[in-house]
Scaffold this motif. Structure first.
Motif, PDB file in Angstrom:
ATOM      1  N   LEU A   3       0.838  -1.205   0.000  1.00  0.00           N
ATOM      2  CA  LEU A   3       0.000   0.000   0.000  1.00  0.00           C
ATOM      3  C   LEU A   3       0.871   1.252   0.000  1.00  0.00           C
ATOM      4  N   ALA A   4       1.939   1.244   0.801  1.00  0.00           N
ATOM      5  CA  ALA A   4       2.850   2.395   0.842  1.00  0.00           C
ATOM      6  C   ALA A   4       3.460   2.639  -0.530  1.00  0.00           C
ATOM      7  N   ARG A   5       3.854   1.585  -1.211  1.00  0.00           N
ATOM      8  CA  ARG A   5       4.444   1.715  -2.542  1.00  0.00           C
ATOM      9  C   ARG A   5       3.414   2.324  -3.512  1.00  0.00           C
ATOM     10  N   GLN A   6       2.154   1.904  -3.428  1.00  0.00           N
ATOM     11  CA  GLN A   6       1.114   2.448  -4.308  1.00  0.00           C
ATOM     12  C   GLN A   6       0.879   3.927  -4.015  1.00  0.00           C
ATOM     13  N   ILE A   7       0.918   4.300  -2.744  1.00  0.00           N
ATOM     14  CA  ILE A   7       0.766   5.713  -2.371  1.00  0.00           C
ATOM     15  C   ILE A   7       1.927   6.524  -2.934  1.00  0.00           C
ATOM     16  N   GLN A   8       3.146   5.989  -2.823  1.00  0.00           N
ATOM     17  CA  GLN A   8       4.319   6.692  -3.340  1.00  0.00           C
ATOM     18  C   GLN A   8       4.243   6.881  -4.849  1.00  0.00           C
ATOM     19  N   VAL A   9       3.712   5.894  -5.569  1.00  0.00           N
ATOM     20  CA  VAL A   9       3.535   6.034  -7.022  1.00  0.00           C
ATOM     21  C   VAL A   9       2.574   7.182  -7.320  1.00  0.00           C
ATOM     22  N   LEU A  10       1.484   7.259  -6.584  1.00  0.00           N
ATOM     23  CA  LEU A  10       0.520   8.351  -6.778  1.00  0.00           C
ATOM     24  C   LEU A  10       1.152   9.709  -6.462  1.00  0.00           C
ATOM     25  N   LEU A  11       1.932   9.762  -5.382  1.00  0.00           N
ATOM     26  CA  LEU A  11       2.552  11.022  -4.977  1.00  0.00           C
ATOM     27  C   LEU A  11       3.591  11.507  -5.983  1.00  0.00           C
ATOM     28  N   ASN A  12       4.194  10.588  -6.714  1.00  0.00           N
ATOM     29  CA  ASN A  12       5.229  10.952  -7.675  1.00  0.00           C
ATOM     30  C   ASN A  12       4.676  11.394  -9.029  1.00  0.00           C
ATOM     31  N   ARG A  13       3.371  11.402  -9.179  1.00  0.00           N
ATOM     32  CA  ARG A  13       2.784  11.897 -10.429  1.00  0.00           C
ATOM     33  C   ARG A  13       2.962  13.404 -10.530  1.00  0.00           C
ATOM     34  N   ASP A  14       2.683  13.942 -11.680  1.00  0.00           N
ATOM     35  CA  ASP A  14       2.872  15.369 -11.936  1.00  0.00           C
ATOM     36  C   ASP A  14       1.664  16.165 -11.423  1.00  0.00           C
ATOM     37  N   TRP A  15       1.586  16.287 -10.122  1.00  0.00           N
ATOM     38  CA  TRP A  15       0.540  17.091  -9.501  1.00  0.00           C
ATOM     39  C   TRP A  15       1.005  17.520  -8.125  1.00  0.00           C
ATOM     40  N   GLU A  16       0.310  18.451  -7.560  1.00  0.00           N
ATOM     41  CA  GLU A  16       0.696  18.966  -6.240  1.00  0.00           C
ATOM     42  C   GLU A  16      -0.143  18.279  -5.173  1.00  0.00           C
ATOM     43  N   VAL A  17       0.544  17.678  -4.225  1.00  0.00           N
ATOM     44  CA  VAL A  17      -0.124  16.973  -3.135  1.00  0.00           C
ATOM     45  C   VAL A  17       0.478  17.458  -1.827  1.00  0.00           C
TER      46      VAL A  17
END
Length: 96
Positions: A23-37
């Motif tokens: 789950l942490a890895r999936q969250i990190q993939v989402l966070l690394n997308r080109d958007w501001e979080v």
């Protein structure tokens, strides 16, 4: 789980063997997308809607669930959160 622990796991866990590693890895993939979080800790007294959903999650089978209608009780907690209404929590101590 406390949200500070969840934030630490989501941002720092690199071990897929950790019980929340995938789950942490999936969250990190989402966070690394080109958007501001922005991720921040919010005390549950200030976020009753999330606390309600976390507690409700214990009542359903494991997996992803989608609801077409907002639970009336959740709607009330969302309104309180939007309005900034604080609520005290009562904790029963088992220690004498």
């Amino acid at each position: 789980m406390d949200s500070t622990a969840a934030i630490d796991i989501a941002l720092k866990c690199l071990d897929d063997d950790h019980r929340h590693g995938i789950l942490a890895r999936q969250i990190q993939v989402l966070l690394n997308r080109d958007w501001e979080v922005r991720i921040s800790h919010v005390y549950r007294e200030a976020n009753f809607a999330a606390d309600f959903l976390a507690n409700r999650g214990h009542l359903v089978d494991f997996g992803t669930h989608r609801f077409n209608v907002c639970d009336p009780e959740l709607g009330r907690w969302l309104l309180y959160d939007i309005m900034g209404i604080a609520h005290d929590r009562s904790i029963i101590s088992l220690m004498s």
